[in-house]
Design a protein around this motif. Structure first.
Motif, PDB file in Angstrom:
ATOM      1  N   GLY A  92      51.423  45.760 -27.839  1.00 12.61           N
ATOM      2  CA  GLY A  92      50.310  46.654 -27.509  1.00 12.61           C
ATOM      3  C   GLY A  92      49.374  46.904 -28.667  1.00 12.61           C
ATOM      4  N   GLY A  93      48.945  45.813 -29.297  1.00 13.05           N
ATOM      5  CA  GLY A  93      48.041  45.937 -30.448  1.00 13.05           C
ATOM      6  C   GLY A  93      46.667  45.371 -30.144  1.00 13.05           C
ATOM      7  N   THR A  94      45.814  45.412 -31.146  1.00 11.50           N
ATOM      8  CA  THR A  94      44.434  44.931 -31.031  1.00 11.50           C
ATOM      9  C   THR A  94      44.377  43.407 -31.183  1.00 11.50           C
ATOM     10  OG1 THR A  94      43.762  47.035 -31.959  1.00 11.50           O
ATOM     11  CG2 THR A  94      42.127  45.267 -32.049  1.00 11.50           C
ATOM     12  N   THR A  95      45.359  42.837 -31.882  1.00 14.35           N
ATOM     13  CA  THR A  95      45.340  41.393 -32.125  1.00 14.35           C
ATOM     14  C   THR A  95      46.110  40.604 -31.041  1.00 14.35           C
ATOM     15  OG1 THR A  95      47.290  41.577 -33.563  1.00 14.35           O
ATOM     16  CG2 THR A  95      45.144  41.692 -34.635  1.00 14.35           C
ATOM     17  N   ASP A  96      46.565  41.300 -29.983  1.00 13.30           N
ATOM     18  CA  ASP A  96      47.407  40.642 -28.966  1.00 13.30           C
ATOM     19  C   ASP A  96      46.717  39.453 -28.277  1.00 13.30           C
ATOM     20  OD1 ASP A  96      48.959  42.797 -29.596  1.00 13.30           O
ATOM     21  OD2 ASP A  96      49.255  43.506 -27.550  1.00 13.30           O
ATOM     22  N   LEU A 135      54.764  52.537 -32.837  1.00 15.65           N
ATOM     23  CA  LEU A 135      53.812  52.306 -31.741  1.00 15.65           C
ATOM     24  C   LEU A 135      52.589  51.661 -32.381  1.00 15.65           C
ATOM     25  CD1 LEU A 135      55.652  54.172 -30.067  1.00 15.65           C
ATOM     26  CD2 LEU A 135      53.590  55.221 -29.122  1.00 15.65           C
ATOM     27  N   LEU A 136      52.143  50.536 -31.836  1.00 12.49           N
ATOM     28  CA  LEU A 136      51.046  49.784 -32.444  1.00 12.49           C
ATOM     29  C   LEU A 136      49.675  50.397 -32.105  1.00 12.49           C
ATOM     30  CD1 LEU A 136      53.424  47.974 -33.124  1.00 12.49           C
ATOM     31  CD2 LEU A 136      52.063  46.004 -32.533  1.00 12.49           C
ATOM     32  N   SER A 137      48.615  49.732 -32.545  1.00 15.46           N
ATOM     33  CA  SER A 137      47.291  50.393 -32.533  1.00 15.46           C
ATOM     34  C   SER A 137      46.798  50.807 -31.152  1.00 15.46           C
ATOM     35  CB  SER A 137      46.252  49.486 -33.210  1.00 15.46           C
ATOM     36  OG  SER A 137      46.196  48.227 -32.570  1.00 15.46           O
ATOM     37  N   ALA A 138      46.848  49.900 -30.175  1.00 12.49           N
ATOM     38  CA  ALA A 138      46.255  50.244 -28.875  1.00 12.49           C
ATOM     39  C   ALA A 138      47.144  51.226 -28.117  1.00 12.49           C
ATOM     40  CB  ALA A 138      46.019  48.974 -28.056  1.00 12.49           C
ATOM     41  N   SER A 183      53.430  47.567 -43.306  1.00 12.63           N
ATOM     42  CA  SER A 183      52.163  48.198 -42.998  1.00 12.63           C
ATOM     43  C   SER A 183      51.297  47.129 -42.327  1.00 12.63           C
ATOM     44  CB  SER A 183      51.510  48.783 -44.251  1.00 12.63           C
ATOM     45  OG  SER A 183      50.333  49.477 -43.893  1.00 12.63           O
ATOM     46  N   THR A 184      50.012  47.291 -42.307  1.00 14.62           N
ATOM     47  CA  THR A 184      49.171  46.468 -41.446  1.00 14.62           C
ATOM     48  C   THR A 184      47.729  46.429 -41.954  1.00 14.62           C
ATOM     49  OG1 THR A 184      48.072  46.586 -39.259  1.00 14.62           O
ATOM     50  CG2 THR A 184      49.079  48.587 -40.022  1.00 14.62           C
ATOM     51  N   ILE A 185      46.974  45.435 -41.478  1.00 12.76           N
ATOM     52  CA  ILE A 185      45.532  45.443 -41.702  1.00 12.76           C
ATOM     53  C   ILE A 185      44.917  46.726 -41.141  1.00 12.76           C
ATOM     54  CG2 ILE A 185      45.106  42.957 -41.853  1.00 12.76           C
ATOM     55  CD1 ILE A 185      44.532  42.922 -38.839  1.00 12.76           C
ATOM     56  N   GLY A 186      45.615  47.330 -40.153  1.00 12.37           N
ATOM     57  CA  GLY A 186      45.140  48.567 -39.524  1.00 12.37           C
ATOM     58  C   GLY A 186      45.204  49.784 -40.426  1.00 12.37           C
ATOM     59  N   TYR A 196      51.023  43.456 -43.012  1.00 11.91           N
ATOM     60  CA  TYR A 196      50.919  42.245 -42.195  1.00 11.91           C
ATOM     61  C   TYR A 196      49.536  42.155 -41.549  1.00 11.91           C
ATOM     62  CZ  TYR A 196      56.183  42.202 -41.727  1.00 11.91           C
ATOM     63  OH  TYR A 196      57.539  42.180 -41.898  1.00 11.91           O
ATOM     64  N   PRO A 197      49.024  40.910 -41.382  1.00 14.13           N
ATOM     65  CA  PRO A 197      47.874  40.699 -40.495  1.00 14.13           C
ATOM     66  C   PRO A 197      48.365  40.702 -39.037  1.00 14.13           C
ATOM     67  CG  PRO A 197      48.283  38.804 -41.959  1.00 14.13           C
ATOM     68  CD  PRO A 197      49.477  39.695 -42.038  1.00 14.13           C
ATOM     69  N   GLY A 198      47.515  40.339 -38.077  1.00  8.62           N
ATOM     70  CA  GLY A 198      47.973  40.174 -36.696  1.00  8.62           C
ATOM     71  C   GLY A 198      48.964  39.021 -36.640  1.00  8.62           C
ATOM     72  N   ILE A 199      50.120  39.248 -36.008  1.00  4.30           N
ATOM     73  CA  ILE A 199      51.173  38.226 -36.015  1.00  4.30           C
ATOM     74  C   ILE A 199      51.205  37.495 -34.667  1.00  4.30           C
ATOM     75  CG2 ILE A 199      53.635  37.779 -36.373  1.00  4.30           C
ATOM     76  CD1 ILE A 199      52.100  38.883 -38.870  1.00  4.30           C
ATOM     77  N   ILE A 207      45.556  56.526 -34.995  1.00  5.21           N
ATOM     78  CA  ILE A 207      46.787  57.222 -35.397  1.00  5.21           C
ATOM     79  C   ILE A 207      47.754  56.201 -36.018  1.00  5.21           C
ATOM     80  CG2 ILE A 207      47.844  57.082 -33.074  1.00  5.21           C
ATOM     81  CD1 ILE A 207      48.325  59.914 -35.640  1.00  5.21           C
ATOM     82  N   TYR A 208      47.712  54.989 -35.517  1.00  2.49           N
ATOM     83  CA  TYR A 208      48.546  53.912 -36.074  1.00  2.49           C
ATOM     84  C   TYR A 208      48.207  53.692 -37.552  1.00  2.49           C
ATOM     85  CZ  TYR A 208      50.323  49.048 -36.493  1.00  2.49           C
ATOM     86  OH  TYR A 208      50.971  47.897 -36.877  1.00  2.49           O
ATOM     87  N   GLY A 209      46.919  53.560 -37.846  1.00  2.00           N
ATOM     88  CA  GLY A 209      46.491  53.336 -39.229  1.00  2.00           C
ATOM     89  C   GLY A 209      46.817  54.516 -40.124  1.00  2.00           C
ATOM     90  N   SER A 266      36.628  47.999 -37.161  1.00  7.06           N
ATOM     91  CA  SER A 266      36.864  48.821 -38.362  1.00  7.06           C
ATOM     92  C   SER A 266      37.902  48.176 -39.291  1.00  7.06           C
ATOM     93  CB  SER A 266      37.355  50.215 -37.939  1.00  7.06           C
ATOM     94  OG  SER A 266      38.696  50.155 -37.483  1.00  7.06           O
ATOM     95  N   TRP A 267      38.466  47.063 -38.874  1.00  3.79           N
ATOM     96  CA  TRP A 267      39.543  46.427 -39.644  1.00  3.79           C
ATOM     97  C   TRP A 267      39.015  45.330 -40.571  1.00  3.79           C
ATOM     98  CZ3 TRP A 267      44.281  45.530 -35.811  1.00  3.79           C
ATOM     99  CH2 TRP A 267      44.861  46.771 -35.541  1.00  3.79           C
ATOM    100  N   PRO A 268      39.821  44.928 -41.555  1.00  2.00           N
ATOM    101  CA  PRO A 268      39.413  43.823 -42.441  1.00  2.00           C
ATOM    102  C   PRO A 268      39.076  42.552 -41.663  1.00  2.00           C
ATOM    103  CG  PRO A 268      41.404  44.878 -43.271  1.00  2.00           C
ATOM    104  CD  PRO A 268      41.130  45.493 -41.937  1.00  2.00           C
TER     105      PRO A 268
HETATM  106  C1  LIG Z   1      47.664  44.135 -36.698  1.00  6.89           C
HETATM  107  C2  LIG Z   1      48.641  45.082 -36.138  1.00  6.89           C
HETATM  108  O1  LIG Z   1      49.113  45.936 -36.839  1.00  6.89           O
HETATM  109  C3  LIG Z   1      49.015  45.001 -34.702  1.00  6.89           C
HETATM  110  N1  LIG Z   1      49.159  43.655 -34.239  1.00  6.89           N
HETATM  111  C4  LIG Z   1      47.958  45.675 -33.862  1.00  6.89           C
HETATM  112  O2  LIG Z   1      47.018  44.975 -33.455  1.00  6.89           O
HETATM  113  O3  LIG Z   1      48.045  46.904 -33.682  1.00  6.89           O
END
Ligand SMILES: CC(=O)[C@H](N)C(=O)O
Ligand SMILES: NC(=O)C1=CN([C@@H]2O[C@H](COP(=O)(O)OP(=O)(O)OC[C@H]3O[C@@H](n4cnc5c(N)ncnc54)[C@H](O)[C@@H]3O)[C@@H](O)[C@H]2O)C=CC1
Length: 375
Positions: free
Chosen positions: A236-240, A133-136, A171-174, A224-227, A196-198, A332-334
């Motif tokens: 359902g992420g922050t980078t959508d 489950l992604l960040s948002a 893993s993720t920038i998160g 991974y960065p935002g893809i 919780i994702y991070g 809060s992310w890079p």
């Molecule tokens: C960067 C991610 O891990 C993902 N796209 C998100 O935004 O949650």
């Protein structure tokens, strides 16, 4: 990957291993004799590790394969290893084009026995673990995110260790937080994420590395960065927003952005992300000085992305309507990701910068929209 550089480094590492009398890491991976789950639970399953020679094609299982990334990864791996050597799995029903493009199987990562049966019956040698489950959406359902991202990972780790699999977990920038250095963010630094994702992804990095050192699990992880992808929707992420802007720009000419115009985040086009995944999976273990690497391609803000899209579609109108949950996460992310270790160790190099990304996305979605209108 620059083959000559890789070969010369393998030769150097092998010489060093002989000189110091140590064995290359890969040897330990082949010698798993027990697994933590079997020791503690007293399960009666027989222990065996699938021996997998580098000249054979791997037999790959992808979990959570119907999300933004899995179908594209399966397509790329099937081109390389053959259609029947790559099995997509998920708990959702696949669309007909996916179902008919190669093997698909139901696999709930929370069902340990079912997952183990799939690995055994199909003689799986590589496992790409994409379920999450992604960040948002994770913030909207913490209990489910904790189950899928943490309990599910435990099942995957145990099965991979028991059966001698090569395991990839993204893993993720998160996985970084407000106390991490944000510009740039190196591989090794403070990681105190606030989602919780991070938290689950830091847990995955640490557990995978622990299993690698403790049990010889061949664990490989890329942050991974935002893809950004044209033919699959984000989950359902922050980078959508950086995917949605292209669809809205072409379909309506208007885009409502849920992050502030100056929110800078690392991003990557999907083709680079999937290629990086295959490259790190194929890298000789001797070259991996770490088991978890940052990878990056570009970094931009919504305003910079909108300006680049407006070079092609000058009438695009962008409005900002901030989502406070996503904004707090993004803040809060890079802002920039330092991926120099991936570039030095296994030759990581991205192909797509912002202009190529925009051109490719607009061409693809534009062609798709014209075809849909013609039908
Ligand atoms: C960067 C991610 O891990 C993902 N796209 C998100 O935004 O949650
Ligand atoms: N897309 C991105 O921008 C990034 C993705 N990643 C990571 O890459 C991986 C794949 O990401 P996406 O494809 O974007 O995710 P996604 O959210 O689009 O897809 C995740 C999939 O997991 C499945 N799933 C949920 N619960 C499950 C369960 N119990 N058993 C089996 N499957 C289950 C869902 O049905 C869904 O198809 C994730 O681990 C994610 O954290 C990391 C950084 C960036």
């Amino acid at each position: 990957m620059p083959v000559l550089r890789v070969l010369s480094r393998v030769a150097k590492q092998t010489l060093l291993a002989h000189e110091c009398g140590c064995q290359p890491l890969a040897v330990a991976v082949r010698n798993i004799s027990f697994s933590p789950r079997q020791v503690t639970s007293g399960s009666d399953a027989s222990f065996h590790s699938v021996s997998f020679s580098e000249t054979d094609h791997p037999k790959v299982l992808i979990t959570g394969g119907l999300g933004q990334l899995g179908v594209g990864l399966a397509k790329m791996l099937r081109r390389r290893f053959g259609k029947n050597n790559v099995i997509l799995s998920d708990i959702r029903k696949p669309p007909s084009n996916v179902f008919h493009s190669g093997p698909f199987i139901y696999a709930d990562i929370l069902d340990y026995k079912n997952l183990r049966e799939i690995v055994v019956n199909n003689r799986i040698t590589w496992l790409v673990h994409y379920s999450a489950l992604l960040s948002a959406v994770g913030e909207a359902n913490v209990a489910l995110a904790r189950a899928v991202n943490i309990t599910g990972l435990h099942n995957v780790l145990d099965i991979a260790a028991e059966h001698g699999l090569r395991l990839f977990v993204p893993s993720t920038i998160g996985a970084f937080g407000p106390t991490s250095p944000r510009n740039p963010t190196p591989d090794l630094c403070i990681q105190r994420p606030r989602t919780i994702y991070g938290v689950s992804k830091v847990h995955a990095e640490l557990m995978g590395e622990y299993y690698h050192h403790r049990y010889g699990l061949d664990f490989r992880c890329l942050r991974y960065p935002g893809i950004i992808s044209a033919d699959s929707q984000p989950g359902g992420g922050t980078t959508d927003y950086a995917v949605q802007i292209f669809h809205d720009a072409i379909k309506t000419g208007r885009f409502e952005c849920n992050l502030k115009p100056d929110t800078r985040l690392p991003m990557m086009y999907i083709d680079d992300c999937l290629r990086a995944t295959l490259e790190v999976m194929e890298t000789p273990a001797e070259l991996l000085t770490m088991r978890t690497y940052n990878i990056n391609a570009m970094s931009f803000t919504p305003d910079e992305l909108a300006q680049e899209v407006q070079k092609q579609l000058p009438d695009l109108h962008v409005k900002y309507n901030i989502d406070s949950v996503r904004q707090a996460i993004a803040d809060s992310w890079p802002m920039n990701f330092d991926d120099s270790n991936a570039r030095n160790d296994w030759g990581w190099k991205h192909d797509y910068d912002l202009p190529e990304l925009c051109q490719t996305m607009l061409n693809f979605i534009g062609a798709e929209t014209r075809m849909a209108q013609a039908n």
